[in-house]
Write a protein that holds these residues in place. Structure first.
Motif, PDB file in Angstrom:
ATOM      1  N   ARG A 191       0.717  -1.345   0.095  1.00  0.00           N
ATOM      2  CA  ARG A 191      -0.058   0.032   0.058  1.00  0.00           C
ATOM      3  C   ARG A 191       0.789   1.379  -0.042  1.00  0.00           C
ATOM      4  O   ARG A 191       0.462   2.081  -0.755  1.00  0.00           O
ATOM      5  CB  ARG A 191      -0.807   0.046   1.143  1.00  0.00           C
ATOM      6  CG  ARG A 191      -2.178  -0.790   1.058  1.00  0.00           C
ATOM      7  CD  ARG A 191      -3.096  -0.506   2.162  1.00  0.00           C
ATOM      8  NE  ARG A 191      -3.108  -1.102   3.660  1.00  0.00           N
ATOM      9  CZ  ARG A 191      -3.244  -2.487   3.766  1.00  0.00           C
ATOM     10  NH1 ARG A 191      -3.773  -3.146   3.064  1.00  0.00           N
ATOM     11  NH2 ARG A 191      -2.835  -2.861   4.901  1.00  0.00           N
ATOM     12  N   SER A 192       1.925   1.187   0.753  1.00  0.00           N
ATOM     13  CA  SER A 192       2.871   2.581   1.003  1.00  0.00           C
ATOM     14  C   SER A 192       3.459   2.885  -0.486  1.00  0.00           C
ATOM     15  O   SER A 192       3.475   4.041  -0.819  1.00  0.00           O
ATOM     16  CB  SER A 192       3.856   2.152   1.958  1.00  0.00           C
ATOM     17  OG  SER A 192       4.944   1.430   1.498  1.00  0.00           O
ATOM     18  N   ASP A 241       0.762  -4.712  14.451  1.00  0.00           N
ATOM     19  CA  ASP A 241       1.203  -5.341  15.881  1.00  0.00           C
ATOM     20  C   ASP A 241       2.313  -5.911  15.570  1.00  0.00           C
ATOM     21  O   ASP A 241       2.571  -6.670  14.584  1.00  0.00           O
ATOM     22  CB  ASP A 241       0.233  -6.164  16.220  1.00  0.00           C
ATOM     23  CG  ASP A 241      -1.146  -5.299  16.488  1.00  0.00           C
ATOM     24  OD1 ASP A 241      -1.046  -4.035  16.805  1.00  0.00           O
ATOM     25  OD2 ASP A 241      -2.294  -5.938  16.432  1.00  0.00           O
ATOM     26  N   PHE A 262       2.888  13.193  -3.769  1.00  0.00           N
ATOM     27  CA  PHE A 262       1.397  12.820  -3.840  1.00  0.00           C
ATOM     28  C   PHE A 262       0.651  13.142  -2.533  1.00  0.00           C
ATOM     29  O   PHE A 262      -0.531  13.444  -2.172  1.00  0.00           O
ATOM     30  CB  PHE A 262       1.209  11.289  -3.929  1.00  0.00           C
ATOM     31  CG  PHE A 262       1.397  10.818  -5.378  1.00  0.00           C
ATOM     32  CD1 PHE A 262       0.691  11.443  -6.617  1.00  0.00           C
ATOM     33  CD2 PHE A 262       2.045   9.766  -5.722  1.00  0.00           C
ATOM     34  CE1 PHE A 262       0.771  11.130  -7.701  1.00  0.00           C
ATOM     35  CE2 PHE A 262       2.406   9.558  -7.040  1.00  0.00           C
ATOM     36  CZ  PHE A 262       1.649  10.085  -8.061  1.00  0.00           C
ATOM     37  N   GLY A 263       1.323  12.897  -1.178  1.00  0.00           N
ATOM     38  CA  GLY A 263       0.772  13.055  -0.160  1.00  0.00           C
ATOM     39  C   GLY A 263       1.454  11.990   1.008  1.00  0.00           C
ATOM     40  O   GLY A 263       2.648  11.881   0.965  1.00  0.00           O
ATOM     41  N   LYS A 264       0.638  11.574   1.956  1.00  0.00           N
ATOM     42  CA  LYS A 264       1.320  10.884   3.099  1.00  0.00           C
ATOM     43  C   LYS A 264       0.791   9.446   3.496  1.00  0.00           C
ATOM     44  O   LYS A 264      -0.517   9.362   3.066  1.00  0.00           O
ATOM     45  CB  LYS A 264       1.240  11.501   4.290  1.00  0.00           C
ATOM     46  CG  LYS A 264       2.140  12.788   4.602  1.00  0.00           C
ATOM     47  CD  LYS A 264       1.920  13.521   5.869  1.00  0.00           C
ATOM     48  CE  LYS A 264       2.769  14.859   5.640  1.00  0.00           C
ATOM     49  NZ  LYS A 264       2.083  15.773   6.333  1.00  0.00           N
ATOM     50  N   PHE A 265       1.486   8.600   3.695  1.00  0.00           N
ATOM     51  CA  PHE A 265       0.904   7.204   4.101  1.00  0.00           C
ATOM     52  C   PHE A 265       1.227   6.993   5.512  1.00  0.00           C
ATOM     53  O   PHE A 265       2.639   7.152   5.983  1.00  0.00           O
ATOM     54  CB  PHE A 265       1.334   6.206   3.130  1.00  0.00           C
ATOM     55  CG  PHE A 265       0.849   4.556   3.551  1.00  0.00           C
ATOM     56  CD1 PHE A 265      -0.086   4.163   3.370  1.00  0.00           C
ATOM     57  CD2 PHE A 265       2.012   4.065   4.289  1.00  0.00           C
ATOM     58  CE1 PHE A 265      -0.517   2.804   3.790  1.00  0.00           C
ATOM     59  CE2 PHE A 265       1.855   2.609   4.777  1.00  0.00           C
ATOM     60  CZ  PHE A 265       0.594   2.236   4.485  1.00  0.00           C
ATOM     61  N   ASP A 266       0.511   6.240   6.147  1.00  0.00           N
ATOM     62  CA  ASP A 266       0.838   5.881   7.594  1.00  0.00           C
ATOM     63  C   ASP A 266       0.094   4.598   8.028  1.00  0.00           C
ATOM     64  O   ASP A 266      -1.263   4.565   7.843  1.00  0.00           O
ATOM     65  CB  ASP A 266       0.317   7.143   8.585  1.00  0.00           C
ATOM     66  CG  ASP A 266       0.595   7.071   9.916  1.00  0.00           C
ATOM     67  OD1 ASP A 266       0.126   5.954  10.420  1.00  0.00           O
ATOM     68  OD2 ASP A 266       1.501   7.906  10.503  1.00  0.00           O
ATOM     69  N   GLU A 267       0.721   3.742   8.638  1.00  0.00           N
ATOM     70  CA  GLU A 267      -0.075   2.413   9.086  1.00  0.00           C
ATOM     71  C   GLU A 267       0.732   2.058  10.089  1.00  0.00           C
ATOM     72  O   GLU A 267       2.117   1.953  10.222  1.00  0.00           O
ATOM     73  CB  GLU A 267      -0.197   1.451   7.967  1.00  0.00           C
ATOM     74  CG  GLU A 267      -0.953   0.250   8.569  1.00  0.00           C
ATOM     75  CD  GLU A 267      -1.517  -0.608   7.242  1.00  0.00           C
ATOM     76  OE1 GLU A 267      -1.263  -0.129   5.954  1.00  0.00           O
ATOM     77  OE2 GLU A 267      -2.431  -1.476   7.455  1.00  0.00           O
ATOM     78  N   SER A 268       0.142   1.406  11.335  1.00  0.00           N
ATOM     79  CA  SER A 268       0.828   0.563  12.212  1.00  0.00           C
ATOM     80  C   SER A 268       0.413  -0.785  12.363  1.00  0.00           C
ATOM     81  O   SER A 268      -0.672  -1.266  11.957  1.00  0.00           O
ATOM     82  CB  SER A 268       0.667   1.365  13.688  1.00  0.00           C
ATOM     83  OG  SER A 268       0.844   2.678  13.844  1.00  0.00           O
ATOM     84  N   LEU A 311       1.977   2.906  -3.127  1.00  0.00           N
ATOM     85  CA  LEU A 311       0.971   3.917  -4.055  1.00  0.00           C
ATOM     86  C   LEU A 311       1.487   5.127  -4.022  1.00  0.00           C
ATOM     87  O   LEU A 311       1.186   6.105  -4.996  1.00  0.00           O
ATOM     88  CB  LEU A 311      -0.287   3.400  -3.656  1.00  0.00           C
ATOM     89  CG  LEU A 311      -0.751   1.953  -3.656  1.00  0.00           C
ATOM     90  CD1 LEU A 311      -1.995   1.945  -3.151  1.00  0.00           C
ATOM     91  CD2 LEU A 311      -0.655   1.232  -4.957  1.00  0.00           C
ATOM     92  N   MET A 312       2.087   5.597  -2.839  1.00  0.00           N
ATOM     93  CA  MET A 312       2.364   6.798  -2.699  1.00  0.00           C
ATOM     94  C   MET A 312       3.621   7.197  -3.657  1.00  0.00           C
ATOM     95  O   MET A 312       4.054   8.473  -3.603  1.00  0.00           O
ATOM     96  CB  MET A 312       2.693   7.179  -1.282  1.00  0.00           C
ATOM     97  CG  MET A 312       1.692   7.356  -0.562  1.00  0.00           C
ATOM     98  SD  MET A 312       0.588   8.829  -0.730  1.00  0.00           S
ATOM     99  CE  MET A 312      -0.873   8.953  -0.161  1.00  0.00           C
TER     100      MET A 312
END
Lengths: 368, 368
Positions: free
Chosen positions: A269-270, A307, A299-305, A272-273
């Motif tokens: 996914r990241s 576990d 394009f913008g920002k991607f953020d995901e966490s 795609l940026m």
């Protein structure tokens, strides 16, 4: 020459040997497949002077002989024939007819005498490995061979045999892929570099069965793979491979266990940026119980966490996301373990008994 | 604007409207998909100024508004999100966040105000046709529209309604494809030319169900297709279509019934002997009980005979094999009937009640 065989058998054989037909060549004869029915067997052979492939197909030799036929044309014809017996017959003017049911193709072949022979190589004791393991090993390492001819040996893979161990290595300057395989028998120590193209083609044509074996023979200049009724002879790449052991450190300060699919999906996914040519790193922030992934671009920002379970220090480190994706893509484990030292040293993805080791160089995010 | 909808629903919607996003345009706004949540419905809209597509997706509008987002980026993101609820939220600076589980994308959208409106068209009584029939009709005729813009109307298809009959026609100068469809109701007579591209895109996005209908509305300049929750508005092509009835003669001297698959396979095999640019005709020799197919070229010769049942005269006639292949490829009948007059007049493949008629011009083999 006159032979009779089933369309299915012929089609299978043509498909196998076609992998050694060169796409470009100045020697027109190499654009052919040789039908060798000079004995009681029907052999199909192709040879691009780097790789030669020979396969034996079931069928009847009614009149012995050999003929070379344009590979692309022959392949198209064979694929489009009805699923029935095919007769191939030649006269002394190289006129060749291919008949099946009521369909008849008549073409001019090339003299089989002009076709380069398979390299004649003394075969001693084979190294035995299941077709499944060979195919998987290629799949799990081939992606990190180098595309560039600048350092020729990096376009191939190291096959290193010591005792009952086979180590297969590829590296492209940014990452290293290693597969360690335990063989059933022990062999003399050997270290050779097999062209990546040879391995790519073998991967396409071996069945990948766990029950069928591949016999591997290694000489000074060649490697031979024998499986089912097929023989692949390939030149080896000349030169000394890099010393891998120097590149692999067992030191780490941070150890992360993470669900493979979660990490793979998130990094995918990241991307795609970013466009690949941007070379934007993905920033991983390893903390207690979670890893945060960030990327920012035009394009913008991607953020995901995600576990995780972590041992050792917290760490911020940047990577080319593609290298992580490539490695995770070929790991079959549900959970992967990542070992990291600091933001500028390579990280390692490996399992406990080191069946696989993927080393990935980070991007120095403090400088950039 | 703030909306919440499932990834699956969003993905389906984006896939549908993407068909109207231009690949090249000088108007950057057209490269976007408009999310229109200005009412209680969530609409996705794309518009290349020839075709506009609008689809309604299931979901909750939590705050009304509109935003335009780069279509390619949006499509990539949506496809790669987890299969869960997706929230899309914008602020007054067009800053847009797309969140799903723990993944967050933040990008700058474009003002929805700048996006061209769907053409507002008065919709009267619809012409009703099942999605299945529409999709099949397109499939069975689209291949003989013209690629060339020289005669613009030939890039489209004639839709001719008279009473309860719909006739769909395409022709490219070498062949004509006709489908005759019986409608459930009767309508006012109409004759319009629908762009081929519109039909190609509709074919990709309608479900093809026999139970769901398409409503078709026709105005002076536009045609509208309504199906499921989707509306496609397309400009019509201007001009008068050729008079088809003049081209179709019911005279014949030779009538052949032949197994479709046998003929299709044989002609396909014959084409292996020729490159398309060669324009080599396949020669058909129609005799009692058999049709012989022959082609000869630089490569060699092909020859095959097929069992037929024949009425009328024997005949030798030549065709561009591709035109036969294209027509046979879309006919679902096991057996086809071919009507021929002589070696220089078009042949016709049609069934008894003329659901389909394929007219193919021969190659004059006596001159060549």
């Amino acid at each position: 020459m006159k032979i009779v065989c089933s369309q299915a058998e012929l089609s299978k054989g043509v498909n196998i040997v076609s992998k050694a037909v060169p796409t470009r060549t100045t020697m027109a004869i190499l654009e052919c497949i040789l039908i060798d029915a000079s004995s009681d067997e029907i052999k199909l052979i192709a040879n691009d002077m780097e790789i030669a492939i020979e396969t034996v197909i079931e069928g009847r030799v009614e009149e012995r002989g050999i003929i070379a036929i344009d590979a692309r044309f022959f392949g198209d014809v064979v694929r489009n024939l009805p699923n029935n017996d095919v007769t191939i017959e030649t006269n002394d003017k190289l006129q060749t007819t291919i008949t099946c049911e009521k369909a008849l193709f008549s073409i001019t072949g090339k003299s089989g005498e002009d076709f380069p022979n398979m390299p004649m190589i003394q075969r001693n004791q084979p190294i035995v490995i299941s077709q499944f393991t060979l195919r998987e090993t290629i799949r799990q390492t081939i992606f990190s061979t180098s595309d560039s001819d600048k350092i020729k040996i990096l376009t191939g893979e190291l096959f290193e045999i010591s005792g009952n161990k086979l180590k297969v290595v590829s590296l492209d300057g940014h990452r290293v892929s290693i597969r360690n395989i335990l063989l059933k028998d022990s062999y003399e120590d050997k270290k050779v570099i097999v062209p990546g193209k040879t391995l790519q083609e073998i991967r396409k044509i071996i069945s990948g069965s766990t029950e069928d074996n591949t016999n591997i023979f290694i000489t000074d200049n060649h490697i031979i793979f024998e499986f089912d009724k097929t023989v692949v002879v390939s030149r080896l790449l000349e030169g000394d491979y890099f010393n891998i052991d120097q590149m692999i450190s067992t030191d780490y300060e941070t150890k992360v266990k993470i669900n493979k699919k979660d990490l793979y999906s998130s990094i995918t996914r990241s991307t795609l940026m970013v466009k690949e040519e941007d070379k934007k790193p993905i920033i991983m922030n390893v903390e207690d119980n979670k890893m945060n992934l960030k990327i920012s671009s035009f394009f913008g920002k991607f953020d995901e966490s995600i576990d995780i379970s972590k041992e050792g220090k917290n760490l911020q480190i940047g990577f080319n996301p593609k290298f992580f994706i490539d490695a995770l893509n070929v790991i079959d484990d549900e959970e992967v373990t990542i070992y990291m030292l600091d933001y500028k040293n390579p990280c390692m993805i490996k399992n406990d008994n080191e069946d696989y080791i993927y080393v990935i160089l980070p991007v120095n995010i403090r400088e950039s």
